[in-house]
Write a protein that holds these residues in place. Structure first.
Motif, PDB file in Angstrom:
ATOM      1  N   LEU A   9       0.954  -1.205   0.134  1.00  0.00           N
ATOM      2  CA  LEU A   9       0.111   0.132   0.239  1.00  0.00           C
ATOM      3  C   LEU A   9       1.107   1.508  -0.051  1.00  0.00           C
ATOM      4  O   LEU A   9      -0.075   2.498  -1.204  1.00  0.00           O
ATOM      5  CB  LEU A   9      -1.128   0.234   1.454  1.00  0.00           C
ATOM      6  CG  LEU A   9      -1.939   1.216   1.197  1.00  0.00           C
ATOM      7  CD1 LEU A   9      -3.240   1.029   0.061  1.00  0.00           C
ATOM      8  CD2 LEU A   9      -2.714   1.243   2.574  1.00  0.00           C
ATOM      9  N   ASP A  14       1.612   1.987  -3.675  1.00  0.00           N
ATOM     10  CA  ASP A  14       1.363   2.402  -4.341  1.00  0.00           C
ATOM     11  C   ASP A  14       0.648   3.906  -3.730  1.00  0.00           C
ATOM     12  O   ASP A  14       1.036   4.428  -4.733  1.00  0.00           O
ATOM     13  CB  ASP A  14      -0.298   1.685  -4.172  1.00  0.00           C
ATOM     14  CG  ASP A  14      -0.741   0.091  -5.265  1.00  0.00           C
ATOM     15  OD1 ASP A  14      -1.033  -1.002  -4.404  1.00  0.00           O
ATOM     16  OD2 ASP A  14       0.275   0.036  -5.421  1.00  0.00           O
ATOM     17  N   ILE A  15       0.640   4.210  -2.618  1.00  0.00           N
ATOM     18  CA  ILE A  15       0.365   5.536  -2.235  1.00  0.00           C
ATOM     19  C   ILE A  15       1.679   6.580  -3.075  1.00  0.00           C
ATOM     20  O   ILE A  15       1.531   7.563  -3.634  1.00  0.00           O
ATOM     21  CB  ILE A  15       0.342   5.954  -1.064  1.00  0.00           C
ATOM     22  CG1 ILE A  15      -0.300   5.116  -0.349  1.00  0.00           C
ATOM     23  CG2 ILE A  15       0.566   7.198  -0.745  1.00  0.00           C
ATOM     24  CD1 ILE A  15      -1.296   5.172   1.326  1.00  0.00           C
ATOM     25  N   GLU A  63       3.512   5.810  -5.171  1.00  0.00           N
ATOM     26  CA  GLU A  63       3.392   5.926  -6.983  1.00  0.00           C
ATOM     27  C   GLU A  63       1.820   6.976  -7.280  1.00  0.00           C
ATOM     28  O   GLU A  63       2.032   7.886  -8.311  1.00  0.00           O
ATOM     29  CB  GLU A  63       3.070   4.427  -7.444  1.00  0.00           C
ATOM     30  CG  GLU A  63       2.329   4.266  -9.058  1.00  0.00           C
ATOM     31  CD  GLU A  63       2.199   2.861  -9.543  1.00  0.00           C
ATOM     32  OE1 GLU A  63       3.260   2.301  -8.529  1.00  0.00           O
ATOM     33  OE2 GLU A  63       1.230   2.560  -9.926  1.00  0.00           O
ATOM     34  N   ALA A  64       1.073   6.869  -6.486  1.00  0.00           N
ATOM     35  CA  ALA A  64       0.048   7.642  -6.395  1.00  0.00           C
ATOM     36  C   ALA A  64       0.396   9.001  -6.206  1.00  0.00           C
ATOM     37  O   ALA A  64      -0.358  10.157  -7.697  1.00  0.00           O
ATOM     38  CB  ALA A  64      -1.239   7.277  -6.315  1.00  0.00           C
ATOM     39  N   LYS A  65       0.974   9.835  -5.301  1.00  0.00           N
ATOM     40  CA  LYS A  65       1.422  10.792  -4.942  1.00  0.00           C
ATOM     41  C   LYS A  65       2.150  11.780  -6.700  1.00  0.00           C
ATOM     42  O   LYS A  65       1.921  12.830  -6.739  1.00  0.00           O
ATOM     43  CB  LYS A  65       2.405  10.947  -4.083  1.00  0.00           C
ATOM     44  CG  LYS A  65       0.923  10.750  -2.997  1.00  0.00           C
ATOM     45  CD  LYS A  65       1.544  10.960  -1.171  1.00  0.00           C
ATOM     46  CE  LYS A  65       0.778  11.188  -0.197  1.00  0.00           C
ATOM     47  NZ  LYS A  65       2.167  11.563   0.941  1.00  0.00           N
ATOM     48  N   LEU A  87       0.074  12.277  -9.522  1.00  0.00           N
ATOM     49  CA  LEU A  87      -0.781  12.999  -9.385  1.00  0.00           C
ATOM     50  C   LEU A  87      -0.246  14.381  -9.431  1.00  0.00           C
ATOM     51  O   LEU A  87      -0.996  15.685  -9.654  1.00  0.00           O
ATOM     52  CB  LEU A  87      -1.789  12.329  -8.390  1.00  0.00           C
ATOM     53  CG  LEU A  87      -2.574  11.452  -8.748  1.00  0.00           C
ATOM     54  CD1 LEU A  87      -3.252  11.289  -6.866  1.00  0.00           C
ATOM     55  CD2 LEU A  87      -3.966  12.072  -9.461  1.00  0.00           C
ATOM     56  N   GLY A  90      -1.179  17.937 -11.458  1.00  0.00           N
ATOM     57  CA  GLY A  90      -1.503  19.082 -10.957  1.00  0.00           C
ATOM     58  C   GLY A  90      -2.121  18.925  -9.787  1.00  0.00           C
ATOM     59  O   GLY A  90      -3.375  20.012  -9.296  1.00  0.00           O
ATOM     60  N   VAL A  91      -2.728  18.222  -9.121  1.00  0.00           N
ATOM     61  CA  VAL A  91      -3.432  17.555  -8.276  1.00  0.00           C
ATOM     62  C   VAL A  91      -2.644  18.122  -6.867  1.00  0.00           C
ATOM     63  O   VAL A  91      -1.531  17.514  -6.638  1.00  0.00           O
ATOM     64  CB  VAL A  91      -3.803  15.891  -8.595  1.00  0.00           C
ATOM     65  CG1 VAL A  91      -5.183  16.387  -6.779  1.00  0.00           C
ATOM     66  CG2 VAL A  91      -4.694  16.275  -9.456  1.00  0.00           C
ATOM     67  N   ASP A  92      -3.595  18.711  -5.871  1.00  0.00           N
ATOM     68  CA  ASP A  92      -2.509  18.779  -4.894  1.00  0.00           C
ATOM     69  C   ASP A  92      -2.648  17.535  -3.547  1.00  0.00           C
ATOM     70  O   ASP A  92      -3.405  17.035  -3.328  1.00  0.00           O
ATOM     71  CB  ASP A  92      -3.499  20.062  -3.845  1.00  0.00           C
ATOM     72  CG  ASP A  92      -2.389  20.573  -2.657  1.00  0.00           C
ATOM     73  OD1 ASP A  92      -2.781  20.549  -2.215  1.00  0.00           O
ATOM     74  OD2 ASP A  92      -1.379  19.750  -2.500  1.00  0.00           O
ATOM     75  N   VAL A  93      -1.284  17.130  -3.478  1.00  0.00           N
ATOM     76  CA  VAL A  93      -1.232  15.488  -2.499  1.00  0.00           C
ATOM     77  C   VAL A  93      -0.726  15.932  -1.307  1.00  0.00           C
ATOM     78  O   VAL A  93       0.117  14.930  -0.966  1.00  0.00           O
ATOM     79  CB  VAL A  93      -1.098  14.385  -3.301  1.00  0.00           C
ATOM     80  CG1 VAL A  93      -2.145  13.954  -4.486  1.00  0.00           C
ATOM     81  CG2 VAL A  93       0.754  15.138  -4.703  1.00  0.00           C
ATOM     82  N   SER A 100      -1.287  17.384   1.748  1.00  0.00           N
ATOM     83  CA  SER A 100      -1.599  17.342   2.943  1.00  0.00           C
ATOM     84  C   SER A 100      -2.657  15.759   3.180  1.00  0.00           C
ATOM     85  O   SER A 100      -3.284  15.400   2.105  1.00  0.00           O
ATOM     86  CB  SER A 100      -2.581  18.511   4.038  1.00  0.00           C
ATOM     87  OG  SER A 100      -3.540  18.917   3.240  1.00  0.00           O
ATOM     88  N   ASP A 101      -2.682  15.101   4.442  1.00  0.00           N
ATOM     89  CA  ASP A 101      -3.401  14.953   4.868  1.00  0.00           C
ATOM     90  C   ASP A 101      -4.672  15.112   5.925  1.00  0.00           C
ATOM     91  O   ASP A 101      -4.333  15.504   7.075  1.00  0.00           O
ATOM     92  CB  ASP A 101      -3.007  13.093   5.659  1.00  0.00           C
ATOM     93  CG  ASP A 101      -3.236  11.891   5.055  1.00  0.00           C
ATOM     94  OD1 ASP A 101      -2.908  11.146   5.233  1.00  0.00           O
ATOM     95  OD2 ASP A 101      -4.384  11.901   4.705  1.00  0.00           O
TER      96      ASP A 101
END
Lengths: 245, 89
Positions: free
Chosen positions: B68, B71-72, B74-76, B79, B83-86, B88-89
């Motif tokens: 996981l 994957d996180i 890779e996704a970050k 994205l 241009g997607v804001d990744v 904060s959580d």
């Protein structure tokens, strides 16, 4: 997937309903992973956000720029209104003939979506539910106490309800849209008892239910406690289901 | 039929059997009177056994947490480029 199954796949559209509340980061990750694992599948993601104060809806709009507004739908609500109604709300906007429900916090991994779809195509089932409790499935992030309550609850439910599925409280499921619409109208419970009532009512109504193993990584568990009131809620839910289904 | 009726029928059948045993006196009366208690206790023990066995065999997947995280990451990466804001959580 076999050649024949891909042919069937062409006629199906999958609406994936993801209820969110303060899942600013997770929703982006989930959308990425869904697109990664469902290449070649006709689907849409319906995000039902309950007025998250952390800006989840802004992130969804950014995702719409990347993936298209026809693939990532935002159908928000003004505030927290409950899970059951979130599904009903999502259903109203679903254009697929199948509906997937899943959590937004990455405990449900999109990599299992192909196995749900495959199982449904192979068996013609009305419902395919993910189970954490069989070989090939599993849970990570639960301590002994949590596993004990989960196991105890499961044994009780199996003994009294004879539900026909191994994981009653799971919420990673694929439904035929007509089946979901039919069952959800007769369900009144809230919280995880809602998930139990959905699957028990489906079983009583004679819908064919199949299971696929899934792994569940709980990253949230530490923050929420399973206390006495949860146990009482569960027992009340069990008696309610025993008597009314 | 509703599930509760199935359960009630099952209990009724068991009760009828028990009453039959009482009347037929194949087993000494004193034993027969205790049979329901034996049944409940056995069921309780069986239940506890199922919980224990299930607990021991509880499937875990520590490797999934690692996957996981990959994957996180890779996704970050993907994205962020789009241009997607990744942040904060």
């Amino acid at each position: 997937m076999a050649e024949g199954e891909w042919r069937n796949l062409g006629k199906n559209k999958y609406s994936i309903i993801v209820p969110t509340y303060n899942e600013r980061l997770n929703i982006a990750l989930i959308v990425y992973l869904i697109f990664k694992h469902l290449r070649g599948v006709d689907f849409e993601i319906i995000v039902v956000d309950d007025g998250s104060p952390d800006g989840t809806q802004d992130i969804v709009k950014q995702l719409q720029q990347v993936y298209g507004e026809d693939r990532v739908l935002l159908r928000a609500r003004p505030r927290k209104l409950g899970l059951g109604t979130a599904y009903i709300h999502g259903l109203k906007h679903a254009s697929g003939n199948f509906v997937v429900i899943m959590d937004a916090d990455l405990s449900h991994h999109p990599k299992y979506l192909p196995s749900f779809i495959k199982k449904q195509l192979e068996t013609g089932a009305s419902i395919v539910t993910g189970t954490r409790y069989v070989k090939g499935g599993g849970v990570h992030g639960w301590n002994l106490m949590r596993k004990l309550t989960s196991r105890g609850a499961n044994v009780l439910a199996q003994t009294f309800l004879w539900p026909g599925v191994s994981d009653l409280t799971g919420s990673f499921r694929l439904y035929k849209k007509s089946a979901l619409e039919d069952i959800i109208t007769s369900v009144v419970s809230k919280g995880y008892v809602f998930q139990m009532e959905m699957i028990v009512r489906a079983s009583r109504k004679g819908y064919r239910i199949e299971e696929v193993p899934i792994t569940f990584v709980d990253r949230v568990f530490g923050t929420s406690k399973l206390g006495g009131s949860e146990i009482v809620e569960y027992l009340k839910g069990l008696v309610y289901l025993l008597v009314t289904t | 039929m509703k599930h509760i009726f199935k359960i009630i029928s099952l209990l009724a059948a068991i009760s009828a059997f028990w009453v039959g045993l009482l009347q037929a006196s194949i087993i000494p009366r004193t034993h027969t009177w205790l049979l329901p208690i034996y049944l409940v206790v056995s069921l309780g023990c069986y239940g506890l056994l199922m919980v224990g066995v299930g607990l021991m065999q509880f499937p875990t997947c520590p490797q999934e947490a690692v996957l996981l995280q990959q994957d996180i990451a890779e996704a970050k990466g993907f994205l962020k480029d789009k241009g997607v804001d990744v942040g904060s959580d």
